[in-house]
Write an enzyme that holds these catalytic residues in place. Structure first.
Site, PDB file in Angstrom:
ATOM      1  N   THR A  44      -2.999  -7.143 -16.316  1.00 13.45           N
ATOM      2  CA  THR A  44      -2.087  -8.292 -16.426  1.00 13.45           C
ATOM      3  C   THR A  44      -1.049  -8.053 -17.521  1.00 13.45           C
ATOM      4  O   THR A  44       0.132  -8.383 -17.362  1.00 13.45           O
ATOM      5  CB  THR A  44      -2.891  -9.577 -16.734  1.00 13.45           C
ATOM      6  OG1 THR A  44      -3.873  -9.725 -15.720  1.00 13.45           O
ATOM      7  CG2 THR A  44      -2.005 -10.798 -16.789  1.00 13.45           C
ATOM      8  N   HIS A  47       1.465  -5.822 -16.126  1.00 12.21           N
ATOM      9  CA  HIS A  47       2.370  -6.541 -15.205  1.00 12.21           C
ATOM     10  C   HIS A  47       3.444  -7.295 -15.988  1.00 12.21           C
ATOM     11  O   HIS A  47       4.616  -7.323 -15.605  1.00 12.21           O
ATOM     12  CB  HIS A  47       1.584  -7.536 -14.348  1.00 12.21           C
ATOM     13  CG  HIS A  47       0.650  -6.869 -13.382  1.00 12.21           C
ATOM     14  ND1 HIS A  47      -0.360  -7.540 -12.726  1.00 12.21           N
ATOM     15  CD2 HIS A  47       0.565  -5.589 -12.977  1.00 12.21           C
ATOM     16  CE1 HIS A  47      -1.021  -6.683 -11.955  1.00 12.21           C
ATOM     17  NE2 HIS A  47      -0.476  -5.492 -12.101  1.00 12.21           N
TER      18      HIS A  47
HETATM   19  P1  NAD Z   1      -5.465  -1.495 -11.671  1.00 10.19           P
HETATM   20  O1  NAD Z   1      -4.177  -1.892 -11.061  1.00 10.19           O
HETATM   21  O2  NAD Z   1      -5.477  -0.675 -12.904  1.00 10.19           O
HETATM   22  O3  NAD Z   1      -6.354  -0.717 -10.605  1.00 10.19           O
HETATM   23  C1  NAD Z   1      -6.178  -0.760  -9.239  1.00 10.19           C
HETATM   24  C2  NAD Z   1      -6.564   0.612  -8.699  1.00 10.19           C
HETATM   25  O4  NAD Z   1      -6.485   0.578  -7.282  1.00 10.19           O
HETATM   26  C3  NAD Z   1      -5.637   1.724  -9.181  1.00 10.19           C
HETATM   27  O5  NAD Z   1      -6.383   2.757  -9.800  1.00 10.19           O
HETATM   28  C4  NAD Z   1      -4.959   2.198  -7.892  1.00 10.19           C
HETATM   29  O6  NAD Z   1      -4.689   3.600  -7.896  1.00 10.19           O
HETATM   30  C5  NAD Z   1      -6.027   1.818  -6.861  1.00 10.19           C
HETATM   31  N1  NAD Z   1      -5.510   1.727  -5.486  1.00 10.19           N
HETATM   32  C6  NAD Z   1      -4.237   1.539  -5.044  1.00 10.19           C
HETATM   33  N2  NAD Z   1      -4.189   1.580  -3.692  1.00 10.19           N
HETATM   34  C7  NAD Z   1      -5.477   1.773  -3.272  1.00 10.19           C
HETATM   35  C8  NAD Z   1      -6.071   1.900  -1.989  1.00 10.19           C
HETATM   36  N3  NAD Z   1      -5.361   1.832  -0.875  1.00 10.19           N
HETATM   37  N4  NAD Z   1      -7.396   2.112  -1.930  1.00 10.19           N
HETATM   38  C9  NAD Z   1      -8.144   2.203  -3.059  1.00 10.19           C
HETATM   39  N5  NAD Z   1      -7.626   2.083  -4.304  1.00 10.19           N
HETATM   40  C10 NAD Z   1      -6.311   1.865  -4.405  1.00 10.19           C
HETATM   41  O7  NAD Z   1      -6.250  -2.859 -11.885  1.00 10.19           O
HETATM   42  P2  NAD Z   1      -7.565  -3.294 -12.712  1.00 10.19           P
HETATM   43  O8  NAD Z   1      -7.153  -3.745 -14.065  1.00 10.19           O
HETATM   44  O9  NAD Z   1      -8.653  -2.304 -12.583  1.00 10.19           O
HETATM   45  O10 NAD Z   1      -7.915  -4.598 -11.873  1.00 10.19           O
HETATM   46  C11 NAD Z   1      -8.309  -4.470 -10.517  1.00 10.19           C
HETATM   47  C12 NAD Z   1      -7.686  -5.542  -9.656  1.00 10.19           C
HETATM   48  O11 NAD Z   1      -8.222  -6.814 -10.012  1.00 10.19           O
HETATM   49  C13 NAD Z   1      -6.165  -5.690  -9.784  1.00 10.19           C
HETATM   50  O12 NAD Z   1      -5.633  -6.021  -8.504  1.00 10.19           O
HETATM   51  C14 NAD Z   1      -6.028  -6.871 -10.723  1.00 10.19           C
HETATM   52  O13 NAD Z   1      -4.786  -7.533 -10.548  1.00 10.19           O
HETATM   53  C15 NAD Z   1      -7.181  -7.737 -10.297  1.00 10.19           C
HETATM   54  N6  NAD Z   1      -7.719  -8.654 -11.293  1.00 10.19           N
HETATM   55  C16 NAD Z   1      -8.238  -9.800 -10.811  1.00 10.19           C
HETATM   56  C17 NAD Z   1      -8.835 -10.702 -11.683  1.00 10.19           C
HETATM   57  C18 NAD Z   1      -9.436 -11.945 -11.161  1.00 10.19           C
HETATM   58  O14 NAD Z   1      -9.887 -12.771 -11.963  1.00 10.19           O
HETATM   59  N7  NAD Z   1      -9.505 -12.120  -9.846  1.00 10.19           N
HETATM   60  C19 NAD Z   1      -8.900 -10.415 -13.055  1.00 10.19           C
HETATM   61  C20 NAD Z   1      -8.373  -9.208 -13.517  1.00 10.19           C
HETATM   62  C21 NAD Z   1      -7.785  -8.331 -12.623  1.00 10.19           C
END
Ligand code: NAD
Ligand code: ZN
Length: 346
Positions: A44, A47
């Site tokens: 976040t 972002h």
């Molecule tokens: P991040 O963006 O660092 O990790 C996402 C990973 O997904 C990256 O390593 C990327 O290479 C990989 N990726 C991209 N396309 C892909 C595909 N087709 N198949 C498999 N992997 C793929 O994010 P993060 O900090 O590890 O967080 C994970 C996710 O959770 C993010 O989308 C984030 O926005 C979300 N998030 C949600 C909450 C919530 O409360 N729901 C809280 C924190 C983060």
């Protein structure tokens, strides 16, 4: 105490952030001032830094960035009872209103009027930070200090993996960013039999193997569904944890699950995602679980217990440490995805 401090400030509605001197904040009666010892960068924060679509629609600069934190209490408001000066604490980042339906029914983490530390109000990428008494978490002294700020994303991972009842089961994790990586380690401790991880970035696939994945696949160059079939046969996996937010990963993750299986969705797609509800979810009797944040504070108890018992070793996931003033080095690594968790120290 001096009256100025250094902080990472999202100053303008555009790419980037600045490191500058600002006033040390005052606290209200139910707030706590901490001297920040360790913070970590969350997706976040990245972002907000790169000013993506989500940030443009949700963030109103200027504010101090950051929300994953650990530090020492230096001042408490006159109504604060949970902690004292000198305590070493972390903070939940969801700030609940206390009076909506969700807050009144023991679900403050999904408060209707939710505010988030470092997103909707000043955060923790600074020498000092204000946290709310309702959010404060006293750290166990047996937890290595560098892991204390990571309890928050660890909570996300636990919240996502727990509903999968993964003991003895076959698990797919799509996305091995910091939270996906932590989730692999969590699924391992919870007793998963086999863990397949899908992740396009090589650095992160290698880390995934280090923290406990049995198999990794590159979804950009390999067919994930074929890999699932090769490893688990036509049964598929029992549980998918979706940690990428990528629409194809979400669809494949659901398709890969066996009939009667479970899918937890944590990753946030930045667009609507179409799903074949009839064939992939309804006829397969799949449980789809949306996950946000972590429970306040039952999930924190689990996170803290796992760390202090040393059952869970997250040290390989911390790949970089920088002084706070070098936060831009961390943001660059996050842009390239060539990192696990990055720690910043004021
Ligand atoms: P991040 O963006 O660092 O990790 C996402 C990973 O997904 C990256 O390593 C990327 O290479 C990989 N990726 C991209 N396309 C892909 C595909 N087709 N198949 C498999 N992997 C793929 O994010 P993060 O900090 O590890 O967080 C994970 C996710 O959770 C993010 O989308 C984030 O926005 C979300 N998030 C949600 C909450 C919530 O409360 N729901 C809280 C924190 C983060
Ligand atoms: Zn509320």
């Amino acid at each position: 105490m001096k009256n100025k401090m250094e902080a990472v400030v999202k100053e303008k509605p555009e790419y980037g952030a600045v490191f500058k001197k600002v006033d040390i904040p005052e606290i209200g009666p139910e707030q706590i001032l901490i001297k920040v010892e360790s913070t970590s960068i969350c997706g976040t924060d990245h972002h907000i830094y790169v000013w993506n679509n989500w940030a443009q629609n949700n963030i109103k600069p200027p504010h101090i960035m950051g929300h994953e934190v650990a530090g020492k209490v230096v001042k408490i408001g006159n109504r604060v009872k949970k902690v004292q000066e000198g305590d070493f604490v972390s903070s939940e980042t969801h700030i609940p209103c206390g009076h909506c339906y969700q807050c009144q029914t023991s679900q403050p983490h999904i408060c209707k009027n939710l505010k988030i530390l470092g997103v909707h109000q000043n955060g923790v990428f600074a020498e000092y930070a204000v946290i709310e008494e309702v959010d404060v978490w006293k750290n166990d002294p047996n937890i290595p200090k560098d892991l204390t700020s990571i309890q928050e994303p660890l909570g996300n991972a636990i919240e996502t993996i727990l509903p999968g009842n993964v003991g003895g089961k076959d698990v797919l994790i799509t996305g091995a960013g910091p939270i996906g990586l932590i989730s692999i380690a969590v699924a391992r401790v919870f007793g998963a039999a086999n863990i397949l991880v899908s992740e396009p970035n090589k650095y992160r696939r290698d880390l995934a193997l280090k923290v406990g994945a049995d198999h990794v696949v590159d979804p950009a160059n390999e067919d994930l569904m074929r890999a699932v079939d090769d490893i688990f046969g036509s049964k598929g996996v029992d549980f998918t944890a979706e940690m990428s937010g990528n629409p194809k990963a979400i669809r494949d993750g659901i398709k890969a699950v066996t009939a009667g299986g479970i899918v937890s969705l944590l990753g946030l797609p930045d667009q609507e995602v179409s799903l074949d509800l009839t064939n992939d979810i309804i006829f397969k009797n799949i449980k789809l679980i949306g996950v946000t944040g972590r429970k306040m504070f039952s999930t924190w108890h689990i996170a803290s217990n796992l760390l202090k018992s040393k059952r869970l070793d997250l040290s390989p996931i911390i790949t970089h440490k920088f002084p706070l003033k070098d936060f831009e080095k961390g943001m660059k690594l996050m842009t390239e995805n060539n990192c696990g968790k990055i720690i910043l120290k004021p």
